[in-house]
Design a protein around this motif. Structure first.
Motif, PDB file in Angstrom:
ATOM      1  N   ALA A  90       0.849  -1.188   0.000  1.00  0.00           N
ATOM      2  CA  ALA A  90       0.000   0.000   0.000  1.00  0.00           C
ATOM      3  C   ALA A  90       0.889   1.243   0.000  1.00  0.00           C
ATOM      4  O   ALA A  90       1.951   1.266   0.606  1.00  0.00           O
ATOM      5  CB  ALA A  90      -0.891   0.002   1.228  1.00  0.00           C
ATOM      6  N   ALA A  94      -3.335   5.497  -0.325  1.00  0.00           N
ATOM      7  CA  ALA A  94      -4.085   4.501  -1.103  1.00  0.00           C
ATOM      8  C   ALA A  94      -3.817   3.116  -0.526  1.00  0.00           C
ATOM      9  O   ALA A  94      -2.664   2.711  -0.399  1.00  0.00           O
ATOM     10  CB  ALA A  94      -3.664   4.544  -2.564  1.00  0.00           C
ATOM     11  N   SER A  95      -4.883   2.425  -0.187  1.00  0.00           N
ATOM     12  CA  SER A  95      -4.711   1.073   0.351  1.00  0.00           C
ATOM     13  C   SER A  95      -4.472   0.096  -0.802  1.00  0.00           C
ATOM     14  O   SER A  95      -4.674   0.427  -1.971  1.00  0.00           O
ATOM     15  CB  SER A  95      -5.952   0.660   1.143  1.00  0.00           C
ATOM     16  OG  SER A  95      -7.047   0.512   0.260  1.00  0.00           O
ATOM     17  N   GLU A  97      -6.167  -2.527  -1.583  1.00  0.00           N
ATOM     18  CA  GLU A  97      -7.433  -2.848  -2.272  1.00  0.00           C
ATOM     19  C   GLU A  97      -7.768  -1.789  -3.317  1.00  0.00           C
ATOM     20  O   GLU A  97      -8.208  -2.109  -4.432  1.00  0.00           O
ATOM     21  CB  GLU A  97      -8.586  -2.971  -1.258  1.00  0.00           C
ATOM     22  CG  GLU A  97      -8.510  -4.201  -0.371  1.00  0.00           C
ATOM     23  CD  GLU A  97      -7.557  -4.031   0.801  1.00  0.00           C
ATOM     24  OE1 GLU A  97      -7.410  -2.893   1.299  1.00  0.00           O
ATOM     25  OE2 GLU A  97      -6.946  -5.032   1.204  1.00  0.00           O
ATOM     26  N   ASP A  98      -7.550  -0.500  -2.966  1.00  0.00           N
ATOM     27  CA  ASP A  98      -7.821   0.596  -3.916  1.00  0.00           C
ATOM     28  C   ASP A  98      -6.932   0.478  -5.154  1.00  0.00           C
ATOM     29  O   ASP A  98      -7.398   0.647  -6.282  1.00  0.00           O
ATOM     30  CB  ASP A  98      -7.577   1.960  -3.248  1.00  0.00           C
ATOM     31  CG  ASP A  98      -8.569   2.241  -2.130  1.00  0.00           C
ATOM     32  OD1 ASP A  98      -9.632   1.581  -2.117  1.00  0.00           O
ATOM     33  OD2 ASP A  98      -8.284   3.121  -1.296  1.00  0.00           O
ATOM     34  N   ILE A  99      -5.662   0.166  -4.924  1.00  0.00           N
ATOM     35  CA  ILE A  99      -4.708   0.047  -6.040  1.00  0.00           C
ATOM     36  C   ILE A  99      -5.113  -1.098  -6.960  1.00  0.00           C
ATOM     37  O   ILE A  99      -5.134  -0.954  -8.184  1.00  0.00           O
ATOM     38  CB  ILE A  99      -3.275  -0.164  -5.507  1.00  0.00           C
ATOM     39  CG1 ILE A  99      -2.801   1.091  -4.760  1.00  0.00           C
ATOM     40  CG2 ILE A  99      -2.309  -0.491  -6.630  1.00  0.00           C
ATOM     41  CD1 ILE A  99      -1.539   0.899  -3.959  1.00  0.00           C
ATOM     42  N   LYS A 100      -5.485  -2.245  -6.365  1.00  0.00           N
ATOM     43  CA  LYS A 100      -5.889  -3.403  -7.168  1.00  0.00           C
ATOM     44  C   LYS A 100      -7.171  -3.130  -7.938  1.00  0.00           C
ATOM     45  O   LYS A 100      -7.314  -3.520  -9.099  1.00  0.00           O
ATOM     46  CB  LYS A 100      -6.077  -4.632  -6.274  1.00  0.00           C
ATOM     47  CG  LYS A 100      -4.755  -5.263  -5.867  1.00  0.00           C
ATOM     48  CD  LYS A 100      -4.958  -6.523  -5.080  1.00  0.00           C
ATOM     49  CE  LYS A 100      -3.633  -7.160  -4.737  1.00  0.00           C
ATOM     50  NZ  LYS A 100      -3.796  -8.354  -3.909  1.00  0.00           N
ATOM     51  N   ALA A 101      -8.112  -2.417  -7.293  1.00  0.00           N
ATOM     52  CA  ALA A 101      -9.377  -2.084  -7.960  1.00  0.00           C
ATOM     53  C   ALA A 101      -9.126  -1.178  -9.163  1.00  0.00           C
ATOM     54  O   ALA A 101      -9.698  -1.361 -10.233  1.00  0.00           O
ATOM     55  CB  ALA A 101     -10.329  -1.414  -6.978  1.00  0.00           C
ATOM     56  N   LYS A 102      -8.250  -0.182  -8.996  1.00  0.00           N
ATOM     57  CA  LYS A 102      -7.933   0.731 -10.108  1.00  0.00           C
ATOM     58  C   LYS A 102      -7.238   0.004 -11.242  1.00  0.00           C
ATOM     59  O   LYS A 102      -7.481   0.276 -12.416  1.00  0.00           O
ATOM     60  CB  LYS A 102      -7.047   1.878  -9.612  1.00  0.00           C
ATOM     61  CG  LYS A 102      -7.836   2.986  -8.975  1.00  0.00           C
ATOM     62  CD  LYS A 102      -6.964   4.163  -8.655  1.00  0.00           C
ATOM     63  CE  LYS A 102      -7.764   5.247  -7.973  1.00  0.00           C
ATOM     64  NZ  LYS A 102      -6.941   6.358  -7.535  1.00  0.00           N
ATOM     65  N   GLN A 105      -9.700  -1.969 -13.388  1.00  0.00           N
ATOM     66  CA  GLN A 105     -10.722  -1.200 -14.116  1.00  0.00           C
ATOM     67  C   GLN A 105     -10.452  -1.251 -15.616  1.00  0.00           C
ATOM     68  O   GLN A 105      -9.316  -1.399 -16.053  1.00  0.00           O
ATOM     69  CB  GLN A 105     -10.679   0.271 -13.682  1.00  0.00           C
ATOM     70  CG  GLN A 105     -11.437   0.560 -12.421  1.00  0.00           C
ATOM     71  CD  GLN A 105     -11.346   2.046 -12.082  1.00  0.00           C
ATOM     72  OE1 GLN A 105     -10.562   2.777 -12.672  1.00  0.00           O
ATOM     73  NE2 GLN A 105     -12.150   2.477 -11.121  1.00  0.00           N
ATOM     74  N   ARG A 110     -11.425   4.366 -16.635  1.00  0.00           N
ATOM     75  CA  ARG A 110     -10.313   5.144 -16.100  1.00  0.00           C
ATOM     76  C   ARG A 110     -10.185   6.478 -16.831  1.00  0.00           C
ATOM     77  O   ARG A 110      -9.945   7.525 -16.224  1.00  0.00           O
ATOM     78  CB  ARG A 110      -9.017   4.341 -16.233  1.00  0.00           C
ATOM     79  CG  ARG A 110      -8.021   4.702 -15.164  1.00  0.00           C
ATOM     80  CD  ARG A 110      -6.759   3.898 -15.171  1.00  0.00           C
ATOM     81  NE  ARG A 110      -6.994   2.471 -15.138  1.00  0.00           N
ATOM     82  CZ  ARG A 110      -6.248   1.578 -15.784  1.00  0.00           C
ATOM     83  NH1 ARG A 110      -5.244   1.972 -16.522  1.00  0.00           N
ATOM     84  NH2 ARG A 110      -6.516   0.295 -15.700  1.00  0.00           N
TER      85      ARG A 110
END
Length: 137
Positions: A90, A94-95, A97-102, A105, A110
């Motif tokens: 992380a 930005a955690s 999970e946020d990085i993986k979600a982005k 996408q 995006r």
């Protein structure tokens, strides 16, 4: 299989001083007082062994080459290299999970988000500019 295609295996010894190979019919054997056998390849090695010289201090010995990391001392002793494992961590703000979600996408989503963010920044700059000009008058 023809007899000239097979290779002959020759039993070789290792010199107690220089660690070089000694082929059959070469070198001399020396039995120490404690009964241990020392096989020496040449008169040079015998002389140095009798004088109790340290092989690691003489450049022509394998011990010195090993100590000073010179090439091709031992062919079979290759070190196993550790592969660097990539780990996602992380980042500040930005955690994971946020990085993986982005990352997962779709590019269109995006791009839309980027355009919206740019519009918002421009609007903010416009309002800030308007306030500054209003304050001067």
């Amino acid at each position: 299989v023809f007899f000239w295609e097979s290779t002959m295996v020759i039993k070789t010894d290792v010199c107690a001083f220089s660690e070089n190979r000694i082929y059959p019919g070469h070198g001399s054997r020396f039995v120490r007082k404690d009964g241990q056998l020392a096989i020496l390849s040449s008169s040079k090695c015998t002389s140095m062994y009798m004088q109790k010289k340290k092989p690691a201090k003489l450049q022509w010995t394998q011990a010195w080459r090993r100590l000073n990391k010179k090439a091709n001392v031992e062919v079979g002793a290759r070190r196993t290299r550790r592969r660097a494992v990539r780990v996602q961590r992380a980042v500040a703000g930005a955690s994971l999970e946020d990085i993986k979600a982005k990352r997962n996408q779709k590019p269109e989503v995006r791009a839309k988000a980027r355009d919206a963010a740019l519009r918002e920044i421009k609007a903010r700059q416009k309002t800030a500019k308007g306030k500054k000009t209003g304050a001067r008058r």
